[in-house]
Design a protein around this motif. Structure first.
Motif, PDB file in Angstrom:
ATOM      1  N   MET A 103       0.819  -1.203   0.000  1.00 43.33           N
ATOM      2  CA  MET A 103       0.000   0.000   0.000  1.00 43.33           C
ATOM      3  C   MET A 103       0.859   1.262   0.000  1.00 43.33           C
ATOM      4  O   MET A 103       0.464   2.294   0.535  1.00 43.33           O
ATOM      5  CB  MET A 103      -0.937  -0.003   1.209  1.00 43.33           C
ATOM      6  CG  MET A 103      -1.917  -1.154   1.248  1.00 43.33           C
ATOM      7  SD  MET A 103      -3.232  -1.016   0.052  1.00 43.33           S
ATOM      8  CE  MET A 103      -4.230   0.223   0.827  1.00 43.33           C
ATOM      9  N   ILE A 106      -0.833   2.012  -4.356  1.00 41.59           N
ATOM     10  CA  ILE A 106      -2.134   2.683  -4.353  1.00 41.59           C
ATOM     11  C   ILE A 106      -2.459   3.242  -5.730  1.00 41.59           C
ATOM     12  O   ILE A 106      -3.581   3.105  -6.216  1.00 41.59           O
ATOM     13  CB  ILE A 106      -2.175   3.778  -3.267  1.00 41.59           C
ATOM     14  CG1 ILE A 106      -2.149   3.122  -1.882  1.00 41.59           C
ATOM     15  CG2 ILE A 106      -3.411   4.663  -3.430  1.00 41.59           C
ATOM     16  CD1 ILE A 106      -1.966   4.090  -0.735  1.00 41.59           C
ATOM     17  N   SER A 166      -4.018  -0.905  -5.526  1.00 45.17           N
ATOM     18  CA  SER A 166      -3.918  -1.829  -4.393  1.00 45.17           C
ATOM     19  C   SER A 166      -5.024  -1.650  -3.352  1.00 45.17           C
ATOM     20  O   SER A 166      -5.339  -2.598  -2.635  1.00 45.17           O
ATOM     21  CB  SER A 166      -2.547  -1.720  -3.720  1.00 45.17           C
ATOM     22  OG  SER A 166      -2.353  -0.462  -3.145  1.00 45.17           O
ATOM     23  N   ARG A 167      -5.628  -0.479  -3.286  1.00 45.71           N
ATOM     24  CA  ARG A 167      -6.752  -0.322  -2.338  1.00 45.71           C
ATOM     25  C   ARG A 167      -7.897  -1.251  -2.708  1.00 45.71           C
ATOM     26  O   ARG A 167      -8.494  -1.885  -1.847  1.00 45.71           O
ATOM     27  CB  ARG A 167      -7.251   1.124  -2.320  1.00 45.71           C
ATOM     28  CG  ARG A 167      -6.438   1.975  -1.439  1.00 45.71           C
ATOM     29  CD  ARG A 167      -7.101   3.266  -1.080  1.00 45.71           C
ATOM     30  NE  ARG A 167      -6.057   3.992  -0.354  1.00 45.71           N
ATOM     31  CZ  ARG A 167      -5.939   5.267  -0.322  1.00 45.71           C
ATOM     32  NH1 ARG A 167      -6.789   6.023  -0.911  1.00 45.71           N
ATOM     33  NH2 ARG A 167      -4.957   5.822   0.334  1.00 45.71           N
ATOM     34  N   GLU A 168      -8.182  -1.328  -3.980  1.00 47.09           N
ATOM     35  CA  GLU A 168      -9.239  -2.225  -4.451  1.00 47.09           C
ATOM     36  C   GLU A 168      -8.857  -3.683  -4.199  1.00 47.09           C
ATOM     37  O   GLU A 168      -9.686  -4.490  -3.773  1.00 47.09           O
ATOM     38  CB  GLU A 168      -9.497  -1.977  -5.936  1.00 47.09           C
ATOM     39  CG  GLU A 168     -10.758  -2.616  -6.448  1.00 47.09           C
ATOM     40  CD  GLU A 168     -11.084  -2.158  -7.856  1.00 47.09           C
ATOM     41  OE1 GLU A 168     -12.278  -2.016  -8.132  1.00 47.09           O
ATOM     42  OE2 GLU A 168     -10.163  -1.976  -8.671  1.00 47.09           O
ATOM     43  N   TYR A 223      -6.771  -4.770  -1.825  1.00 50.20           N
ATOM     44  CA  TYR A 223      -6.836  -4.929  -0.367  1.00 50.20           C
ATOM     45  C   TYR A 223      -8.283  -5.147   0.083  1.00 50.20           C
ATOM     46  O   TYR A 223      -8.580  -6.091   0.818  1.00 50.20           O
ATOM     47  CB  TYR A 223      -6.240  -3.683   0.293  1.00 50.20           C
ATOM     48  CG  TYR A 223      -6.321  -3.657   1.800  1.00 50.20           C
ATOM     49  CD1 TYR A 223      -5.395  -4.332   2.580  1.00 50.20           C
ATOM     50  CD2 TYR A 223      -7.322  -2.934   2.445  1.00 50.20           C
ATOM     51  CE1 TYR A 223      -5.461  -4.294   3.965  1.00 50.20           C
ATOM     52  CE2 TYR A 223      -7.396  -2.898   3.825  1.00 50.20           C
ATOM     53  CZ  TYR A 223      -6.465  -3.573   4.576  1.00 50.20           C
ATOM     54  OH  TYR A 223      -6.545  -3.539   5.950  1.00 50.20           O
ATOM     55  N   ASN A 224      -9.184  -4.275  -0.375  1.00 48.57           N
ATOM     56  CA  ASN A 224     -10.592  -4.391   0.020  1.00 48.57           C
ATOM     57  C   ASN A 224     -11.221  -5.682  -0.479  1.00 48.57           C
ATOM     58  O   ASN A 224     -12.048  -6.282   0.215  1.00 48.57           O
ATOM     59  CB  ASN A 224     -11.383  -3.175  -0.477  1.00 48.57           C
ATOM     60  CG  ASN A 224     -11.021  -1.912   0.277  1.00 48.57           C
ATOM     61  OD1 ASN A 224     -10.620  -1.965   1.441  1.00 48.57           O
ATOM     62  ND2 ASN A 224     -11.144  -0.772  -0.375  1.00 48.57           N
ATOM     63  N   PRO A 249      -2.005  -4.260   5.482  1.00 44.10           N
ATOM     64  CA  PRO A 249      -1.413  -3.290   4.554  1.00 44.10           C
ATOM     65  C   PRO A 249       0.055  -3.066   4.910  1.00 44.10           C
ATOM     66  O   PRO A 249       0.402  -2.966   6.083  1.00 44.10           O
ATOM     67  CB  PRO A 249      -2.242  -2.018   4.807  1.00 44.10           C
ATOM     68  CG  PRO A 249      -2.707  -2.152   6.223  1.00 44.10           C
ATOM     69  CD  PRO A 249      -2.871  -3.632   6.477  1.00 44.10           C
TER      70      PRO A 249
END
Length: 130
Positions: A39, A44, A48-50, A52-53, A71
């Motif tokens: 992250m 990002i 990577s946020r998508e 990660y989620n 993260p």
């Protein structure tokens, strides 16, 4: 939350560690799996946020209780972001590159649940030299 003493700060730290499932003394709980999602800024900006989620959602939906999604910062593989490293007890870590949300289920099914690395997504990293 107001911290009024050193004891308050220690209590907050212990509660945070408990919630984050941070191992004490460098020992991993038996069967514990850590899913480390890069992250850093490079991750990002690559989505990577998508990723990660999606890992969080899938782990919860599939009721996988021995895995934690964590993260982490950049590990220097910016060319392959989003990166995901799977750490399983008593196994060599596996680093995956270009892990978009559509590849998360494949990693969960094949690696997390069945113990077989997804070869076409893994990056060649010598963890003994890192």
């Amino acid at each position: 939350m107001k911290v009024g003493s050193l004891e308050d700060l220690q209590r907050i730290k212990e509660e945070y560690q408990k919630n984050m499932n941070i191992e004490q003394g460098g020992q991993k709980p038996e069967g514990q799996i850590k899913i480390l999602v890069g992250m850093g800024t490079c991750g990002i900006s690559s989505g990577s946020r998508e990723t990660y989620n999606t890992f969080l959602d899938e782990i919860t939906a599939q009721n996988i209780t021995n895995a934690k999604v964590v993260p982490v910062g950049c590990i220097g593989c910016c060319h392959s972001e989003p990166t995901v490293q799977i750490n399983k007890s008593d196994e060599q870590p596996v680093l995956y590159g270009n892990v978009t949300k559509d590849k998360v289920r494949e990693i969960i099914e094949q690696h997390i649940k069945n113990g077989k690395a997804v070869e076409n997504l893994s990056l060649e990293i010598n963890f003994d030299r890192v």
